[in-house]
Design an enzyme around this catalytic site. Structure first.
Site: not given
Length: 355
Positions: A248, A293
Site C-alpha cells: 500500500s 490510515k
C-alpha cells in the site's frame, strides 16, 4: 441462592475472558517519504546528499495489527467493536488458515518489495526517464527439470527462438510442447545481468539452454519455473524502511521519488499523507484498513489525504475533522492534485464523497 449467584458470576467472568477468534486493527505510524527514519533518508538516490529541506510531508500510512499468536478475549472484542479508532475482524482475515504466520510475513515482505520496484518504474517514467524491463526467471521449483539448468535472475530473451515480451509469453511457449519434448531458452545468465545492471547497462552476452519438459498434474508440459519482470534503472534508488509490509505504500513512494528528482517541491510545505498500491503504468489501486490510515494520518498532523478511488466511499463514511480526502486513480492524477494544493486551488480538488 447465594451459591448459585456466585456460580453464575464465575461463569460469566470465565466466558468473558475466554479467547475468541478475532484480531484487532488500529491506526499505525506514518513515515515521511521525504524525510528520515532511524537516522537514514527514507529515499536514497544516487548523486543526492541529504533529504531534508522543503518542510513538507508526503507520508505513507500504516495499520497496526495484533500478532498471529495473540488471543483476544470477549471483553477485548466488545471494547474494540465499540471503540472509534479500532476495528475488530475475524482472525482469519489477517492470518488465513491455509498459511502459517511466517508465510504471511514473507508474503507481506514480498509485496512491499514489489511496491518499491513499481513505484520506481512509475515515478521515473512519469519524469520521462528511460526504464528498461526484462523477463526473468523469478523462481526455479525444486525437483523439476529446470533445476540446475536455469537460475533465478536469468534474463529470458527468447523461447524456441521466439522473442518474449512478458512473463505470460514464456508460459504460452512452454505449454505448446508435449511432456518429454525439449524447449530451448535464449538467456543472459543472472550474474551477467546483475553486473550489467550495476553498470546501468543492458546485458548483452547470451547463451542457449535446453530443458526437457515434464508433465504437470493437469497434463500440461512444464519445466518448473515462474517467470517475472526485472528492470534496469538509469540511476540507483534505495528505499530504507524496515518493519513495514504489504503493497500500500507504492503511491507515496512514487510521489516521493518524483519530488526528489524534480526542481522545487510537490507539497508547497503542506502536510500530505496518503496510501494506495501502484503499478508500473502509474495506476493506483485500493488497499485495506483505509479508515485506520486516515485516523492515524490526521493524528500526526496531515491536512490532505490521497485516497485511492475505490476506497473513497469507505473513507468518506467517517472522515477525521480537519482532513480533506483527495480522490486519486493514477500517479498523474495525484501529481495534478498536489499542484492544486500548492496553488491553494483546493475547491477544484477531486474529493471523496459519501455514498
Amino acid at each position: 441462592m447465594l451459591a448459585s449467584l456466585l456460580m453464575l458470576i464465575a461463569l460469566l467472568c470465565a466466558g468473558a475472558l475466554m479467547p475468541v477468534p478475532y484480531a484487532e486493527m488500529s491506526p499505525g505510524p506514518s513515515y515521511n517519504t521525504l524525510g528520515t527514519h532511524q537516522g537514514e533518508c527514507v529515499l536514497q538516490i544516487s548523486g543526492q546528499k541529504g533529504c531534508e529541506g522543503t518542510g513538507g510531508h508526503l507520508n505513507m500510512t500504516t495499520v497496526r495489527v495484533t500478532g498471529s499468536e495473540y488471543k483476544m478475549n470477549l471483553v477485548e472484542a466488545v471494547y474494540g467493536w465499540l471503540a472509534h479508532d479500532d476495528v475488530v475482524v475475524p482472525h482469519s482475515t489477517l492470518y488465513p488458515d491455509d498459511k502459517t504466520p511466517d508465510e504471511v510475513s514473507q508474503e507481506n515482505a514480498e509485496e512491499f518489495t514489489q511496491s518499491q520496484e513499481s513505484a520506481k518504474v512509475a515515478a521515473l517514467r512519469a519524469l520521462g526517464k528511460k526504464v528498461t524491463s526484462h523477463v526473468i526467471v523469478a523462481v526455479v521449483q525444486r525437483d523439476k527439470p529446470a533445476q540446475g539448468r536455469l537460475h533465478a535472475g536469468d534474463v529470458i530473451k527468447a523461447v524456441d527462438g521466439t522473442a518474449v515480451r512478458g512473463p505470460e509469453d514464456v508460459a504460452k511457449l512452454i505449454t505448446k510442447h508435449k511432456p518429454g519434448e525439449k524447449v530451448s531458452f535464449s538467456l543472459v545468465p543472472a550474474k551477467e545481468a546483475a553486473a550489467a545492471e550495476r553498470r546501468n547497462q543492458e546485458p548483452t552476452r547470451q547463451k542457449t539452454v535446453t530443458v526437457t519438459t515434464a508433465k504437470a498434474e493437469d497434463g500440461r508440459a512444464i519445466v518448473g519455473i515462474q517467470a517475472g519482470v526485472d528492470y534496469t534503472f538509469p540511476l540507483k534508488i534505495d528505499i530504507k524502511l524496515a518493519d513495514v509490509g504489504g503493497p500500500s505504500a507504492g503511491l507515496m513512494f512514487a510521489l516521493g521519488i518524483v519530488d526528489r528528482l524534480s526542481p522545487g517541491d510537490l507539497t508547497g510545505g503542506k502536510f500530505i499523507a496518503g496510501t494506495g498500491t501502484i503499478d508500473e503504468k502509474g495506476l493506483v489501486g485500493p488497499i485495506g484498513g483505509i479508515q485506520m490510515k486516515t485516523i492515524g494520518a490526521r493524528k500526526e498532523g496531515a491536512r490532505y489525504f490521497l485516497t485511492p478511488q475505490e476506497n473513497c466511499k469507505a473513507a468518506a463514511a467517517d472522515v477525521p475533522d480537519g482532513l480533506t480526502l483527495v480522490k486519486v486513480h493514477t500517479l498523474d492524477g495525484a501529481l495534478k492534485a498536489l499542484k492544486q494544493i500548492r496553488a491553494g486551488d483546493t475547491a477544484a480538488l477531486p474529493k471523496c464523497a459519501k455514498g
